[in-house]
Design a protein around this motif. Structure first.
Motif, PDB file in Angstrom:
ATOM      1  N   VAL A 133      40.992 -11.259 -51.572  1.00 51.67           N
ATOM      2  CA  VAL A 133      40.597 -11.655 -50.004  1.00 51.67           C
ATOM      3  C   VAL A 133      40.705 -10.556 -49.311  1.00 51.67           C
ATOM      4  O   VAL A 133      39.741 -10.333 -48.419  1.00 51.67           O
ATOM      5  N   SER A 134      41.595  -9.668 -49.337  1.00 54.89           N
ATOM      6  CA  SER A 134      41.670  -8.285 -48.563  1.00 54.89           C
ATOM      7  C   SER A 134      40.343  -7.426 -48.886  1.00 54.89           C
ATOM      8  O   SER A 134      39.848  -6.696 -48.005  1.00 54.89           O
ATOM      9  N   ALA A 135      40.108  -7.241 -49.982  1.00 55.85           N
ATOM     10  CA  ALA A 135      38.835  -6.324 -50.506  1.00 55.85           C
ATOM     11  C   ALA A 135      37.513  -7.040 -49.832  1.00 55.85           C
ATOM     12  O   ALA A 135      36.732  -6.236 -49.196  1.00 55.85           O
ATOM     13  N   ALA A 136      37.579  -8.240 -49.877  1.00 54.06           N
ATOM     14  CA  ALA A 136      36.198  -9.006 -49.410  1.00 54.06           C
ATOM     15  C   ALA A 136      36.231  -8.776 -47.866  1.00 54.06           C
ATOM     16  O   ALA A 136      35.207  -8.464 -47.158  1.00 54.06           O
ATOM     17  N   GLY A 137      37.562  -9.194 -47.030  1.00 56.83           N
ATOM     18  CA  GLY A 137      37.577  -8.793 -45.856  1.00 56.83           C
ATOM     19  C   GLY A 137      37.145  -7.478 -45.171  1.00 56.83           C
ATOM     20  O   GLY A 137      36.635  -7.150 -44.140  1.00 56.83           O
ATOM     21  N   CYS A 138      37.977  -6.601 -46.043  1.00 57.43           N
ATOM     22  CA  CYS A 138      37.531  -5.488 -45.394  1.00 57.43           C
ATOM     23  C   CYS A 138      36.293  -4.615 -45.711  1.00 57.43           C
ATOM     24  O   CYS A 138      35.833  -3.694 -44.762  1.00 57.43           O
ATOM     25  N   SER A 140      33.374  -6.377 -45.441  1.00 53.62           N
ATOM     26  CA  SER A 140      32.630  -6.711 -44.479  1.00 53.62           C
ATOM     27  C   SER A 140      32.464  -5.621 -43.209  1.00 53.62           C
ATOM     28  O   SER A 140      31.590  -5.583 -42.411  1.00 53.62           O
ATOM     29  N   PHE A 141      33.571  -4.989 -43.198  1.00 49.80           N
ATOM     30  CA  PHE A 141      33.490  -3.869 -41.900  1.00 49.80           C
ATOM     31  C   PHE A 141      33.489  -2.470 -42.421  1.00 49.80           C
ATOM     32  O   PHE A 141      32.950  -1.706 -41.617  1.00 49.80           O
ATOM     33  N   GLN A 142      33.377  -2.120 -43.820  1.00 48.10           N
ATOM     34  CA  GLN A 142      33.090  -0.831 -44.185  1.00 48.10           C
ATOM     35  C   GLN A 142      31.877  -0.605 -44.908  1.00 48.10           C
ATOM     36  O   GLN A 142      31.444   0.326 -45.378  1.00 48.10           O
ATOM     37  N   ASP A 143      31.032  -1.990 -45.082  1.00 47.89           N
ATOM     38  CA  ASP A 143      29.690  -1.838 -45.967  1.00 47.89           C
ATOM     39  C   ASP A 143      28.659  -1.347 -44.845  1.00 47.89           C
ATOM     40  O   ASP A 143      28.202  -2.017 -43.849  1.00 47.89           O
ATOM     41  N   LEU A 270      27.401   4.843 -50.577  1.00 50.49           N
ATOM     42  CA  LEU A 270      28.875   4.539 -50.835  1.00 50.49           C
ATOM     43  C   LEU A 270      29.522   5.285 -49.737  1.00 50.49           C
ATOM     44  O   LEU A 270      29.052   6.677 -49.202  1.00 50.49           O
ATOM     45  N   THR A 271      30.511   4.847 -49.207  1.00 53.56           N
ATOM     46  CA  THR A 271      31.718   5.696 -48.487  1.00 53.56           C
ATOM     47  C   THR A 271      33.016   5.478 -49.145  1.00 53.56           C
ATOM     48  O   THR A 271      33.141   4.735 -50.178  1.00 53.56           O
ATOM     49  N   SER A 272      33.936   6.451 -48.938  1.00 51.67           N
ATOM     50  CA  SER A 272      35.110   6.409 -49.469  1.00 51.67           C
ATOM     51  C   SER A 272      35.827   5.206 -49.075  1.00 51.67           C
ATOM     52  O   SER A 272      36.730   4.580 -50.120  1.00 51.67           O
ATOM     53  N   ALA A 273      35.680   4.456 -48.196  1.00 54.70           N
ATOM     54  CA  ALA A 273      36.251   3.227 -47.551  1.00 54.70           C
ATOM     55  C   ALA A 273      35.848   1.901 -48.288  1.00 54.70           C
ATOM     56  O   ALA A 273      36.430   1.082 -48.855  1.00 54.70           O
ATOM     57  N   ALA A 274      34.407   2.129 -48.754  1.00 55.38           N
ATOM     58  CA  ALA A 274      33.871   1.045 -49.364  1.00 55.38           C
ATOM     59  C   ALA A 274      34.184   1.211 -50.836  1.00 55.38           C
ATOM     60  O   ALA A 274      34.646   0.180 -51.363  1.00 55.38           O
ATOM     61  N   GLY A 276      37.149   2.362 -51.929  1.00 58.09           N
ATOM     62  CA  GLY A 276      38.541   1.701 -51.844  1.00 58.09           C
ATOM     63  C   GLY A 276      38.425   0.168 -51.936  1.00 58.09           C
ATOM     64  O   GLY A 276      39.333  -0.296 -52.511  1.00 58.09           O
ATOM     65  N   CYS A 277      37.497  -0.626 -51.418  1.00 61.09           N
ATOM     66  CA  CYS A 277      37.333  -1.902 -51.262  1.00 61.09           C
ATOM     67  C   CYS A 277      37.267  -2.433 -52.454  1.00 61.09           C
ATOM     68  O   CYS A 277      37.681  -3.386 -53.246  1.00 61.09           O
ATOM     69  N   PHE A 278      35.849  -1.766 -53.321  1.00 58.83           N
ATOM     70  CA  PHE A 278      35.583  -2.045 -54.655  1.00 58.83           C
ATOM     71  C   PHE A 278      36.917  -1.815 -55.548  1.00 58.83           C
ATOM     72  O   PHE A 278      36.850  -2.741 -56.442  1.00 58.83           O
ATOM     73  N   LEU A 279      37.618  -0.779 -55.397  1.00 59.24           N
ATOM     74  CA  LEU A 279      38.815  -0.561 -56.296  1.00 59.24           C
ATOM     75  C   LEU A 279      39.740  -1.606 -56.179  1.00 59.24           C
ATOM     76  O   LEU A 279      40.520  -2.095 -57.099  1.00 59.24           O
TER      77      LEU A 279
END
Length: 296
Positions: A133-138, A140-143, A270-274, A276-279
């Protein structure tokens, strides 16, 4: 025996990879965004091949299905929601993003099992749910390719997936096999989508589709229908042979290779934040697989 199971797992992964990437190609590259027609075609081909396989004796379908149609109808409605909303979402989102959002369905199942069924859960599963849930929530702001409509359809998709799985788990004893259930899903979906193609405007809008008479569109649509059928068949076979934890591991592996290859084939920023969300999402699903293996 182990090599046969490995071969079955690799067959499943190949079907999973080919099916999802073919669908993504039709929806995003060719931009055939008429879900009633595309999903109607896929379910028609799947239902037709399944019916032929039954008549040839390759698969077994319960001949007394009529008595169980009404009981399974809510699940067929949810299945229709899964494929329709999933098609809408996949046409607008990248494959890794789609998978991250899709996995949130496991959070809904976890909540239902915890609150309604009062099941005991391991710390590993709790951590996996928090990561998912944290990956999906974050994300949406980093994509940087964020598409509001794509995310909205993905939310509908994941809710339908969660409800569908909960409904299946609630069936005790199970009257219908996986093949029986899918047969009913195909019949219901074809009927509803065929009827809905005109009111939604897809039927006549598709006549203006620029690649309507191109061989690559025809071959891709044919491949999507056949691959979807083989994916369903290999999934059912995998579940009948392997334990739930092993099935989850093969599904996780299939998602990894599909998401990774999609980065090479389609336009993904891709960005480093995105990343991170994937990982984080991948770690969450890996912990979920681990918890499934320990409980099975």
């Amino acid at each position: 025996m182990n090599w046969r199971r490995s071969l079955l797992g690799l067959t499943f992964c190949s079907c999973y990879l080919a099916s999802h990437l073919t669908n993504k190609y039709v929806l995003s590259v060719l931009k055939f965004t008429y879900p009633t027609l595309f999903q109607g075609w896929q379910t028609f081909i799947g239902g037709l091949l399944l019916h032929v396989s039954w008549k040839l004796g390759w698969v077994e379908i319960n001949s007394s299905l009529r008595s169980d149609v009404l009981a399974w109808l809510p699940a067929s409605v949810l299945f229709l929601g899964i494929i329709y909303a999933g098609s809408r979402a996949l046409s607008r989102l990248t494959v890794p993003v789609f998978f991250i959002l899709h996995n949130v369905a496991e959070v809904l199942i976890f909540g239902y099992q915890k609150c309604i069924w009062k099941e005991k859960t391991s710390p590993t599963k709790i951590c996996s749910v928090l990561f998912l849930v944290s990956a999906a929530g974050c994300l949406s702001f980093q994509d940087v390719q964020f598409d509001p409509d794509g995310y909205s359809w993905a939310v509908i998709h994941l809710f339908c997936v969660g409800a569908y799985k909960i409904l299946r788990k609630s069936q005790k004893p199970r009257v219908l096999s996986d093949i029986d259930q899918q047969y009913l899903n195909y019949i219901f979906s074809v009927a509803v989508l065929a009827f809905a193609s005109h009111p939604t405007g897809d039927l006549f809008s598709a006549l203006d589709f620029p690649f309507l008479y191109f061989y690559r569109f025809h071959s891709s649509c044919c491949a999507s229908g056949v691959l979807g059928f083989f994916l369903m068949l290999s999934t059912a076979k995998l579940k009948s042979v392997l334990a739930p934890g092993q099935c989850a591991a093969w599904t996780f592996f299939a998602k990894l290779i599909t998401a990774g290859l999609s980065l090479l084939l389609f336009d993904v920023t891709l960005t480093s934040a995105a990343v991170g969300c994937f990982l984080l999402g991948g770690l969450g699903e890996a912990l979920l697989v681990l918890s499934e293996q320990r409980s099975s």
